[in-house]
Design a protein around this motif. Sequence first.
Motif, PDB file in Angstrom:
ATOM      1  N   ARG A 165       2.038   6.322  -7.119  1.00 52.87           N
ATOM      2  CA  ARG A 165       0.918   6.616  -8.097  1.00 52.87           C
ATOM      3  C   ARG A 165       1.130   8.434  -7.341  1.00 52.87           C
ATOM      4  O   ARG A 165       1.014   9.185  -8.486  1.00 52.87           O
ATOM      5  N   GLU A 166       1.308   8.757  -6.551  1.00 52.34           N
ATOM      6  CA  GLU A 166       2.125  10.650  -6.305  1.00 52.34           C
ATOM      7  C   GLU A 166       2.926  11.221  -6.320  1.00 52.34           C
ATOM      8  O   GLU A 166       2.754  12.447  -6.175  1.00 52.34           O
ATOM      9  N   VAL A 167       4.163  10.655  -5.751  1.00 52.13           N
ATOM     10  CA  VAL A 167       5.339  11.431  -6.787  1.00 52.13           C
ATOM     11  C   VAL A 167       6.052  10.816  -7.794  1.00 52.13           C
ATOM     12  O   VAL A 167       6.029  11.473  -8.273  1.00 52.13           O
ATOM     13  N   VAL A 168       5.933   9.606  -8.054  1.00 48.48           N
ATOM     14  CA  VAL A 168       7.103   9.076  -8.639  1.00 48.48           C
ATOM     15  C   VAL A 168       6.026   9.175 -10.633  1.00 48.48           C
ATOM     16  O   VAL A 168       6.671  10.403 -11.286  1.00 48.48           O
TER      17      VAL A 168
ATOM     18  N   MET B 151       0.843  -1.072  -0.249  1.00 44.83           N
ATOM     19  CA  MET B 151       0.266  -0.030   0.019  1.00 44.83           C
ATOM     20  C   MET B 151       0.804   1.004   0.274  1.00 44.83           C
ATOM     21  O   MET B 151       0.217   2.408  -0.996  1.00 44.83           O
ATOM     22  N   VAL B 152       2.041   0.793   0.472  1.00 42.10           N
ATOM     23  CA  VAL B 152       3.010   2.595   1.055  1.00 42.10           C
ATOM     24  C   VAL B 152       3.309   2.928  -0.221  1.00 42.10           C
ATOM     25  O   VAL B 152       3.759   3.731  -1.036  1.00 42.10           O
ATOM     26  N   THR B 153       3.878   1.514  -0.878  1.00 43.28           N
ATOM     27  CA  THR B 153       4.559   1.878  -2.197  1.00 43.28           C
ATOM     28  C   THR B 153       3.824   2.358  -3.299  1.00 43.28           C
ATOM     29  O   THR B 153       3.860   3.175  -3.991  1.00 43.28           O
ATOM     30  N   TYR B 154       2.998   2.020  -3.898  1.00 45.00           N
ATOM     31  CA  TYR B 154       1.741   2.034  -4.272  1.00 45.00           C
ATOM     32  C   TYR B 154       1.283   3.646  -4.849  1.00 45.00           C
ATOM     33  O   TYR B 154       0.948   3.972  -5.837  1.00 45.00           O
ATOM     34  N   GLU B 155       0.145   4.032  -3.298  1.00 43.69           N
ATOM     35  CA  GLU B 155       0.576   5.391  -2.970  1.00 43.69           C
ATOM     36  C   GLU B 155       1.863   6.319  -3.055  1.00 43.69           C
ATOM     37  O   GLU B 155       1.872   7.196  -3.740  1.00 43.69           O
TER      38      GLU B 155
ATOM     39  N   LYS C  71      -0.265   3.406 -16.036  1.00 44.69           N
ATOM     40  CA  LYS C  71       0.494   3.603 -14.553  1.00 44.69           C
ATOM     41  C   LYS C  71      -0.071   2.753 -13.154  1.00 44.69           C
ATOM     42  O   LYS C  71       0.615   2.762 -12.676  1.00 44.69           O
ATOM     43  N   SER C  72      -1.344   2.740 -13.619  1.00 40.57           N
ATOM     44  CA  SER C  72      -1.886   2.054 -12.740  1.00 40.57           C
ATOM     45  C   SER C  72      -1.659   0.940 -12.295  1.00 40.57           C
ATOM     46  O   SER C  72      -0.812  -0.250 -11.338  1.00 40.57           O
ATOM     47  N   VAL C  73      -1.469  -0.504 -13.226  1.00 41.76           N
ATOM     48  CA  VAL C  73      -0.987  -1.571 -13.863  1.00 41.76           C
ATOM     49  C   VAL C  73       0.609  -1.349 -13.284  1.00 41.76           C
ATOM     50  O   VAL C  73       0.818  -2.367 -12.814  1.00 41.76           O
ATOM     51  N   ILE C  74       1.448  -0.737 -13.843  1.00 33.59           N
ATOM     52  CA  ILE C  74       2.610  -1.386 -13.587  1.00 33.59           C
ATOM     53  C   ILE C  74       3.089  -0.988 -11.939  1.00 33.59           C
ATOM     54  O   ILE C  74       4.274  -1.578 -11.670  1.00 33.59           O
ATOM     55  N   GLY C  75       2.080   0.359 -11.058  1.00 31.29           N
ATOM     56  CA  GLY C  75       2.509   0.749  -9.858  1.00 31.29           C
ATOM     57  C   GLY C  75       2.407  -0.668  -9.275  1.00 31.29           C
ATOM     58  O   GLY C  75       2.717  -1.007  -8.491  1.00 31.29           O
TER      59      GLY C  75
END
Length: 323
Positions: free
Chosen positions: A113-116, A106-110, A129-133
């Motif tokens: 999504r928000e920073v990278v 969860m921390v990695t995905y957010e 992007k969502s798939v890769i994330g």
Amino acid sequence: MSVSEDEEKLLPLAQRWPRASKFLLSGCAATVAELATFPLDLTKTRLQMQGEAALARLGDSARESAPYRGMVRTALGIIQEEGFLKLWQGVTPAIYRHVVYSGGRMVTYEHLREVVFGKSEDKHYPLWKSVIGGMMAGVIGQFLANPTDLVKVQMQMEGKRKLEGKPLRFRGVHHAFAKILAEGGIRGLWAGWVPNIQRAALVNMGDLTTYDTVKHYLVLNTPLEDNIMTHGLSSLCSGLVASILGTPADVIKSRIMNQPRDKQGRGLLYKSSTDCLIQAVQGEGFMSLYKGFLPSWLRMTPWSLVFWLTYEKIREMSGVSPF
């Protein structure tokens, strides 16, 4: 605008340590979901081990004398032969695993999504992007949690070993960790990590990607608001997609993690996840990759529902913005 030390101390914990807070909140939500749905996970694991063709090479008679057939008979068999509470056998390492796994993913995905990757100005987040994330989040979370997942899978099979007249391997969770470490070293704790992260990548592409995409589509394109109805619909979709994508990899992962090993921690049945895949298809047919799909889906859907509803609610109660 910078915040002074005195002002920072007055901020809620969720604002002072946002990533740590999200890690803990997701771990709490995952614990609730795991306790509620664990019997289905145990049933799924037992089903995936039935009829394992590779056991014939070791002269194991378990393949011919498997005591269970089908999801309902498997669950009833566990209750009748081992006791009702055995439906939660292995739940302690499962909770350990989900605290690490869910917190990490969860921390990695957010963060991705928000920073990278970043959302567009209209809050649109492209599917690619969502798939890769989602896949990257699953890989990182599962790699960190692999030792606990290994113990969970092996402890889930202890009841079956007892019925087959085999000696039990572990006295408890901590003994399982110690024994695996003593027999296979640090490498032994990461046995099966390759199929494990492959499965996690697929499952999270189904779970995180589907939930995030469906939820924001509903909020941005329908009259629905960011509420329990939206969360429920999104989690039902994510549970189905995650089960379809993840079941074959889950079968391979479970078999590799449960196979007997030599003193160097090398598996005696399968050389790799590809070898396990080939043996399963050749020896049992393609549909063997979907053994345990029904309990997997029946578990994944309520697990996803309980997790996302709990996670969104405790984020709201803790002053953290919605997912």
